[in-house]
Write an enzyme that holds these catalytic residues in place. Structure first.
Site, mmCIF file in Angstrom:
data_model
loop_
_atom_site.group_PDB
_atom_site.id
_atom_site.type_symbol
_atom_site.label_atom_id
_atom_site.label_comp_id
_atom_site.label_asym_id
_atom_site.label_seq_id
_atom_site.Cartn_x
_atom_site.Cartn_y
_atom_site.Cartn_z
ATOM 1 N N TRP A 1 -10.463 5.592 1.677
ATOM 2 C CA TRP A 1 -11.315 4.398 1.691
ATOM 3 C C TRP A 1 -12.381 4.514 0.625
ATOM 4 O O TRP A 1 -12.710 3.529 -0.039
ATOM 5 C CB TRP A 1 -11.917 4.178 3.076
ATOM 6 C CG TRP A 1 -10.879 3.954 4.130
ATOM 7 C CD1 TRP A 1 -10.628 4.740 5.216
ATOM 8 C CD2 TRP A 1 -9.914 2.879 4.197
ATOM 9 N NE1 TRP A 1 -9.584 4.209 5.942
ATOM 10 C CE2 TRP A 1 -9.131 3.086 5.348
ATOM 11 C CE3 TRP A 1 -9.643 1.772 3.388
ATOM 12 C CZ2 TRP A 1 -8.090 2.216 5.722
ATOM 13 C CZ3 TRP A 1 -8.612 0.905 3.753
ATOM 14 C CH2 TRP A 1 -7.849 1.136 4.900
ATOM 15 N N ASP B 1 -20.087 2.652 4.018
ATOM 16 C CA ASP B 1 -18.947 2.128 4.771
ATOM 17 C C ASP B 1 -18.896 2.914 6.077
ATOM 18 O O ASP B 1 -18.507 4.081 6.102
ATOM 19 C CB ASP B 1 -17.655 2.331 3.969
ATOM 20 C CG ASP B 1 -16.408 1.952 4.765
ATOM 21 O OD1 ASP B 1 -16.537 1.445 5.899
ATOM 22 O OD2 ASP B 1 -15.303 2.168 4.235
ATOM 23 N N LYS C 1 -12.440 -1.000 14.486
ATOM 24 C CA LYS C 1 -12.335 0.405 14.868
ATOM 25 C C LYS C 1 -13.171 0.666 16.117
ATOM 26 O O LYS C 1 -12.704 1.237 17.081
ATOM 27 C CB LYS C 1 -12.818 1.318 13.733
ATOM 28 C CG LYS C 1 -12.172 1.040 12.379
ATOM 29 C CD LYS C 1 -10.762 1.568 12.253
ATOM 30 C CE LYS C 1 -9.988 0.986 11.079
ATOM 31 N NZ LYS C 1 -10.541 1.215 9.769
#
Ligand SMILES: *Cc1c(COP(=O)(O)O)cnc(C)c1O
Length: 362
Positions: free
Chosen positions: A103, A174, A198
């Site tokens: 990511w 993030d 999530k």
């Protein structure tokens, strides 16, 4: 309840049962309005109330000061990879990124379209088995901001605390897979974002917490939908927002508050993760893939002696009602995601299954 199994999926992931039950009711008839939550106008009073109460719960949960705005956006964390630098990284500026997984790499690739990216640290050479800290990090001379991934969902690593940004730079994060799994000091950040699916709610809404003064610092003209300032001015309702996602996230925030807030949630999460890591460390069959000082409390990644055994583990676990344990293909093996809503009994069941499996196959 008895028809649900233990869901260790990395995301979309398990949500609190109480919240899902309440949402079933709201889908049919929101708070006695005679209209379901999906059917209300996003400009009407019922949705005004949902936006206001979701923001209030979010502020209360994380102690978010007035100087920060809470936005509900779309396009997932992946859109934030580009939106953040599009707004704040000038053509001739530099942003520093800590590269700790897939990511992070995607965030770096998007930022590189807008300005210079300096990779201040990377753990790629060790297949992202740890998060670089302290003197492993080399910042550039004047970065606009420092971006990091607080929890690396795929590699099972996590920052125990925020990296210190150099003087004059703000922290961008993030936090898609660990936001509100533990207390955080929002004032250390300029901007935090998380796709909800999530740990916070359903896919389709992205939570952004941004320091208000940054909204005035946009460095280029952008399409309207990509400007943070517009979303802040319009209270996340410039266009039709993801109303259901905001509703559900608000319920999750309240569920977390009712359970004692982030301190209590963190203690519960630590206990769950410790249970699984202890089982891995006590075993000569399983081994963890993350360096112990970088282990994630959200995603526990581990391996068995062979790929065949790993495939058997995942398949047999699923048959016993333990779902979603297959590791990401870039790491292999197994991954148990232990988000806020995963009950401790799920970890007990997993550990018991691990012991049984090792006894049989070890
Ligand atoms: C899942 C995930 C993403 C991608 O999120 P989308 O909402 O699918 O764009 C980004 N970062 C992290 C850390 C993730 O876990």
């Amino acid at each position: 309840m008895s028809d649900r199994i233990f869901n260790f999926s990395p995301g979309p992931a398990v949500l609190p049962e109480e919240v899902l039950r309440e949402a079933q009711e709201a889908l049919w008839n929101l708070d006695g309005s005679g209209i379901g939550v999906l059917e209300h106008s996003h400009r009407g009073p019922a949705i005004d109330e949902i936006f206001a109460s979701t923001q209030a719960a979010c502020r209360a949960l994380a102690g978010i000061p007035d100087a920060y705005r809470i936005l509900f956006l779309q396009g997932g964390a992946s859109t934030q990879f580009a939106m953040l630098p599009a707004n704040f990284l000038p053509d001739d500026g530099t942003a520093d990124y800590l590269c700790t997984g897939s990511w992070s790499k995607k965030a770096i690739a998007e930022a590189s379209r807008f300005g210079a990216v300096h990779v201040a640290a990377s753990s790629e050479e060790s297949n992202f088995s740890f998060v670089p800290r302290g003197d492993e990090v080399r910042y550039s001379t004047r970065p606009v901001y420092v971006h990091f991934t607080s929890n690396n969902t795929i590699f099972g690593t996590q920052y125990g605390e925020e990296p210190a940004a150099p003087e004059g730079a703000w922290l961008g994060c993030d936090a898609s897979s660990d936001l509100f799994s533990r207390p955080l000091d929002v004032t250390r950040y300029g901007l935090i974002y998380a796709g909800a699916q999530k740990n916070l709610g359903p896919a389709g809404v992205t939570l952004v917490i941004v320091r208000e003064d940054l909204l005035e610092r946009a460095v280029r003209e952008l399409p309207t939908m990509l400007r943070y300032r517009i979303h802040a001015e319009k209270d996340s309702r410039y266009n039709t927002p993801p109303v259901f996602g905001v509703y559900l996230m608000g319920r999750v925030f309240r569920w977390l508050l009712e359970r004692g807030g982030l301190e209590a949630v963190a203690a519960a999460n630590e206990a769950k993760a410790r249970r699984v890591y202890d089982a891995i460390d006590a075993s000569s069959f399983f081994r963890g893939t993350a360096r112990p000082d970088s282990r994630s409390l959200m995603n526990v990644t581990f391996r068995a002696p062979s790929e065949d055994l790993e495939a058997a583990f995942v398949a047999e676990a699923a048959k016993q009602g333990l779902s979603g344990l297959k590791g990401h293909r870039s790491v292999g093996g197994m991954r148990a995601s232990l988000y806020n809503a995963l009950p401790p009994v799920a970890c007990e069941a997993l550990v018991q299954f691990m012991k049984d499996f090792e006894q049989r196959e070890g």
